[in-house]
Design a protein around this motif. Structure first.
Motif, short mmCIF file in Angstrom:
data_model
loop_
_atom_site.label_atom_id
_atom_site.label_comp_id
_atom_site.label_asym_id
_atom_site.label_seq_id
_atom_site.Cartn_x
_atom_site.Cartn_y
_atom_site.Cartn_z
N TRP A 116 48.33 4.00 28.33
CA TRP A 116 48.55 3.36 27.11
C TRP A 116 47.89 3.95 25.86
CZ3 TRP A 116 44.08 2.72 24.42
CH2 TRP A 116 42.83 2.57 25.13
N ALA A 117 46.92 4.91 26.17
CA ALA A 117 46.26 5.75 24.79
C ALA A 117 47.59 6.50 24.34
CB ALA A 117 45.24 6.38 25.65
N LYS A 118 48.41 6.85 25.38
CA LYS A 118 49.31 7.98 24.66
C LYS A 118 50.39 7.18 23.83
CE LYS A 118 49.09 10.32 29.00
NZ LYS A 118 49.82 10.28 30.34
N ALA A 119 50.70 6.21 23.89
CA ALA A 119 51.71 5.28 22.97
C ALA A 119 50.70 5.14 21.93
CB ALA A 119 52.08 4.29 23.37
N VAL A 120 49.72 4.55 21.77
CA VAL A 120 48.82 4.12 20.64
C VAL A 120 48.33 5.54 19.93
CG1 VAL A 120 46.58 3.35 20.03
CG2 VAL A 120 47.90 2.33 21.69
N GLY A 121 47.96 6.67 20.59
CA GLY A 121 47.95 8.07 20.04
C GLY A 121 48.87 8.25 19.29
N VAL A 122 50.21 8.34 19.70
CA VAL A 122 51.38 8.75 18.79
C VAL A 122 51.30 7.86 17.53
CG1 VAL A 122 53.85 8.79 18.46
CG2 VAL A 122 52.80 9.61 20.80
N ALA A 123 51.20 6.50 17.63
CA ALA A 123 51.27 5.57 16.31
C ALA A 123 49.97 6.06 15.63
CB ALA A 123 51.12 4.09 16.94
N LEU A 124 48.91 6.06 15.97
CA LEU A 124 47.75 6.67 15.53
C LEU A 124 47.68 7.93 14.66
CD1 LEU A 124 44.61 5.02 16.74
CD2 LEU A 124 45.67 4.28 14.62
N ALA A 125 48.30 8.91 15.47
CA ALA A 125 48.54 10.23 14.84
C ALA A 125 49.43 10.11 13.64
CB ALA A 125 49.02 11.05 15.96
N ALA A 126 50.52 9.39 13.75
CA ALA A 126 51.42 8.98 12.77
C ALA A 126 50.79 8.44 11.36
CB ALA A 126 52.77 8.45 13.18
N LEU A 127 50.21 7.49 11.81
CA LEU A 127 49.52 6.74 10.76
C LEU A 127 48.17 7.90 9.84
CD1 LEU A 127 49.02 4.22 9.25
CD2 LEU A 127 47.21 3.65 10.86
#
Length: 167
Positions: A116-127
């Motif tokens: 789950w951290a990978k998908a959230v990581g992509v979103a937070l990295a984009a943010l």
């Protein structure tokens, strides 16, 4: 009875009465089966994913320190004149503190292997990339470095090539 051509090396030219040469031939050509499970990750993407987790963790901690510096002392960062995305440095401090905390937590989740951290990581990295782009006039060199790190993290997390059956 064996043919003379079959007597030497276990090569079968059509089999024999007993079929031993044909079995030996099949044994030599068939690859041995491995009982080890397929690796979960492999190649550049695996190393990139682990590095992405570490970079997110470090980026998050540095973001929190950057945020604390902005909150504690308004004169740590230079004031920008008329800038389209103008916030007070204290506001930017809070943004970086909260975003840094979230990014560090997700980095730790990626290092621990949480899917789950990978998908959230992509979103937070984009943010974080967007926030650092807007932050560019306040700390241009660090913002560019953070943008590059964020883009690498997005690439690494999106290109991991673990097989679907291993998940």
């Amino acid at each position: 009875m064996s043919h003379p051509a079959d007597a030497g090396g276990g090569h079968a030219t059509g089999g024999t009465e007993h079929g031993t040469e044909h079995h030996a031939y099949a044994h030599h050509t068939a690859p041995p089966r491995s009982t080890a499970p397929a690796p979960r990750r492999n190649g550049w993407a695996s190393a990139g994913t682990m590095l992405a987790g570490v970079l997110l963790l470090v980026e998050g901690v540095l973001g929190m320190l950057q945020g604390i510096a902005g909150i504690a002392e308004d004169d740590v960062y230079g004031e920008i004149g008329e800038y389209v995305f103008e916030f007070s440095v204290s506001t930017w401090g809070w943004i970086h503190l909260v975003l840094g905390l979230l990014v560090a937590l997700i980095g730790a989740g990626i290092i621990s292997g949480a899917d789950w951290a990978k998908a959230v990581g992509v979103a937070l990295a984009a943010l974080a990339v967007i926030a650092n782009f807007i932050w560019l006039p306040y700390q241009p060199v660090w913002a560019v470095i953070s943008i590059a790190i964020g883009l690498f993290v997005i690439w690494a997390l999106c290109t991991e090539d673990s097989p679907p059956a291993a998940r």
